[in-house]
Design a protein around this motif. Structure first.
Motif, short mmCIF file in Angstrom:
data_model
loop_
_atom_site.label_atom_id
_atom_site.label_comp_id
_atom_site.label_asym_id
_atom_site.label_seq_id
_atom_site.Cartn_x
_atom_site.Cartn_y
_atom_site.Cartn_z
N SER A 1 57.19 -33.25 124.35
CA SER A 1 56.63 -32.92 125.71
C SER A 1 57.49 -33.44 126.75
O SER A 1 57.57 -33.11 127.86
CB SER A 1 55.06 -33.51 126.04
OG SER A 1 55.21 -34.82 125.69
N SER A 2 58.28 -34.54 126.47
CA SER A 2 58.95 -35.30 127.38
C SER A 2 60.30 -35.41 127.07
O SER A 2 61.25 -35.76 128.04
CB SER A 2 58.52 -36.88 127.46
OG SER A 2 58.55 -37.36 126.06
N ASP A 3 60.98 -34.89 126.13
CA ASP A 3 62.34 -34.87 125.48
C ASP A 3 62.90 -33.54 125.50
O ASP A 3 62.73 -32.85 124.48
CB ASP A 3 62.63 -35.45 124.29
CG ASP A 3 63.87 -35.88 123.92
OD1 ASP A 3 64.88 -35.32 124.37
OD2 ASP A 3 64.23 -36.96 123.11
#
Length: 432
Positions: free
Chosen positions: A95-97
Motif C-alpha cells: 500500500s505504501s511502496d
C-alpha cells in the motif's frame, strides 16, 4: 450443476473453515512474537545476519566448518519448544511502496502469485529458525544450522483475488517436528477495507543440516500445549503418513488399479474406429485435444540474483517460474485466463547450482468439466548435456467454461493422465 462444481464449492468452504480454525486456535496463544511493523525485507536482512552472511555475490562461500562443534549430537541436549515460540508475522507493504508494487503487479492489476510463493518460502525458513534454540550456540557466532526446503505440501487458495496496492501479511509457526525435519505452516492475508482477509495457506517441510550441509542435524522437539495444538501436530503426522502412502502407491512402483485401467481402456476405445480390427488409426473425439498438443517449455539461465543463502538457486524462484509457466500453458490450452485453485505437493529432489541451465516443461495432464490439471517438470542440464530432475509441480486451474478433454496417445502419456487424475481427485476432496 456439475458434481465436480458442487464438490469445488464445498471444498472452497472447507478451506475457509480450516483457515478460521487454524488461525483462531493459534492466534489465541501465539501473539507474543508478532510485530506489525516487520516487513519481508527485514526478514531477509535478519536471515543474512543469522547465517553470518553479507550482501553481495561471492562464488565461494565462507568456510563454516568451525561451527560444527556447536551442533548437538541428540535431541535430549536441546530444550523442547512450543508452537507459540516460533509464531511470527511479517508484512509486504504494497500500500505504501510504489517500487514494490511494480515488482508484484500483473497486467490486470492483481498480485503475481509466483512472487508470493517466493516470499512464503523465505518466511518459512525464518520461522523454522525461530524454533531452534541451541545451548551450545556461541554468542556472536552464526548459527551452525542450514535449513533447506524439502517439499511444499498442498496449497489451497480462497476466492479472494489479491490486489497490488494493499498490504499482504504472512503469518506462520512450526506445526510438526521430527528428528531433523521441521514443518512450518504459513498463511497469507490481505488487508481489504481495513480487515485481514485470507488468501492461502501452505505447509513447508524443512530439513535441518549441519553447517557444511553435509549431514542431518537434530532439532528441538515440539511439545503441543493446548488441545488445538495437539490437533495441529497430529495433522503433521497425518501428512507424513499420506506422503509415505503416496510414494508406495506411485505409478512408478505399482501398476494402475482396475478402475484406472478401465479409464485408460475407455479412452483408447473412444479414439479408434470400431470397424478397424487392427486399431490402425486413432481419431480425436469432438471437443478433445491430444495431450501432446497442449505442452509448453522454456529454458532459464540461473543468475546470482536467483540464489538462496547457500549459493544454490532459491526454491521460491523455481516455484515462481513453474507457476507462471503453468498459467501460460493453461491459457494457451483453454483460451481463458485460468484461476489457480490448488498446488499439490512440490518436492525438491536436487539442488540447482547458480549458472545452471534449467529446463521446464508444462503439460496439461488431465481435465474435467471446467478444470485442468497441469504438471510442470523441471530439470537441470549440466555441462555434459546430462539431464537431472529437480522438481515436479502439480497445479489445478479453473476456467470460466468447460475445457476440451485431454486425450493421451502413448502409454507414457496415459500414466501422466492417471497421475494428474489422482492429484485432481485428492485436491478436490474426491479421495483421501
Amino acid at each position: 450443476m456439475s458434481s465436480v462444481l458442487v464438490r469445488s464449492l464445498l471444498r472452497s468452504n472447507s478451506i475457509k473453515n480450516e483457515f478460521k480454525l487454524q488461525l483462531g486456535g493459534v492466534l489465541s496463544i501465539c501473539s507474543n512474537n508478532t510485530d506489525p511493523t516487520t516487513t519481508m525485507q527485514d526478514v531477509k536482512a535478519a536471515l543474512l545476519k543469522h547465517m553470518g552472511l553479507e550482501r553481495g555475490y561471492r562464488p565461494l562461500q565462507p568456510n563454516r566448518s568451525h561451527l560444527l562443534d556447536m551442533l548437538p549430537k541428540n535431541q535430549d541436549e536441546l530444550p523442547p519448544r512450543t508452537m507459540q515460540d516460533s509464531f511470527l508475522s511479517a508484512v509486504i507493504p504494497l500500500s505504501s511502496d510504489i517500487v514494490l508494487q511494480e515488482k508484484y503487479v500483473t497486467f490486470l492489476g492483481h498480485v503475481r502469485l509466483g512472487r508470493l510463493m517466493e516470499d512464503m518460502d523465505m518466511f518459512a525458513v525464518w520461522v523454522a529458525h525461530q524454533h531452534i534454540v541451541n545451548p551450545n550456540q556461541v554468542p556472536g557466532e552464526p548459527t551452525p544450522y542450514v535449513l533447506v526446503t524439502v517439499l511444499v505440501d498442498q496449497i489451497d487458495f480462497t476466492d479472494l483475488v489479491p490486489k497490488h496496492d494493499a498490504d499482504i501479511r504472512l503469518s506462520g509457526h512450526v506445526s510438526w517436528v521430527g528428528r531433523s525435519s521441521i514443518e512450518v505452516t504459513v498463511w497469507l492475508e490481505q488487508k481489504v477495507f481495513g480487515k485481514w482477509q485470507k488468501l492461502t495457506r501452505a505447509v513447508f517441510l524443512m530439513a535441518a543440516r549441519n553447517s557444511t550441509n553435509t549431514a542431518a542435524a537434530v532439532v528441538n522437539r515440539l511439545e503441543p500445549g493446548s488441545e488445538r495444538e495437539k490437533e495441529i501436530f497430529l495433522g503433521g503426522e497425518g501428512r507424513k503418513k499420506r506422503r509415505i502412502q503416496s510414494q508406495s502407491t506411485s505409478l512408478l512402483k505399482q501398476v494402475p488399479d482396475d478402475a484406472e485401467q478401465q479409464v485408460i481402456h475407455d479412452i483408447f476405445v473412444s479414439t479408434v474406429d470400431s470397424n478397424d480390427p487392427n486399431f490402425h488409426k486413432r481419431i480425436l473425439p469432438s471437443h478433445s485435444v491430444w495431450m501432446d498438443d497442449c505442452t509448453l517449455s522454456n529454458i532459464i539461465f540461473s543468475h546470482p540474483e536467483n540464489r538462496n543463502l547457500h549459493n544454490k538457486v532459491f526454491g521460491g524462484f523455481l516455484m515462481r517460474q513453474a507457476l507462471e509457466l503453468s498459467w501460460t500453458a493453461g491459457y494457451m490450452y483453454s483460451k481463458f485466463r485460468p484461476k489457480l485453485c490448488h498446488i499439490s505437493d512440490i518436492g525438491f529432489h536436487k539442488p540447482v547450482d547458480v549458472g545452471s541451465l534449467l529446463r521446464m516443461h508444462a503439460y496439461v495432464t488431465y481435465s474435467e468439466f471446467n478444470y485442468a490439471q497441469i504438471l510442470v517438470h523441471a530439470e537441470v542440464i549440466d555441462h555434459r548435456g546430462m539431464h537431472s530432475t529437480t522438481n515436479n509441480f502439480h497445479y489445478t486451474y479453473q476456467m470460466p467454461e468447460e475445457v476440451p478433454k485431454v486425450i493421451p496417445q502413448s502409454y507414457h502419456e496415459a500414466m501422466m493422465y492417471l497421475d494428474g487424475r489422482r492429484h485432481f481427485q485428492r485436491v478436490m476432496g474426491l479421495v483421501k
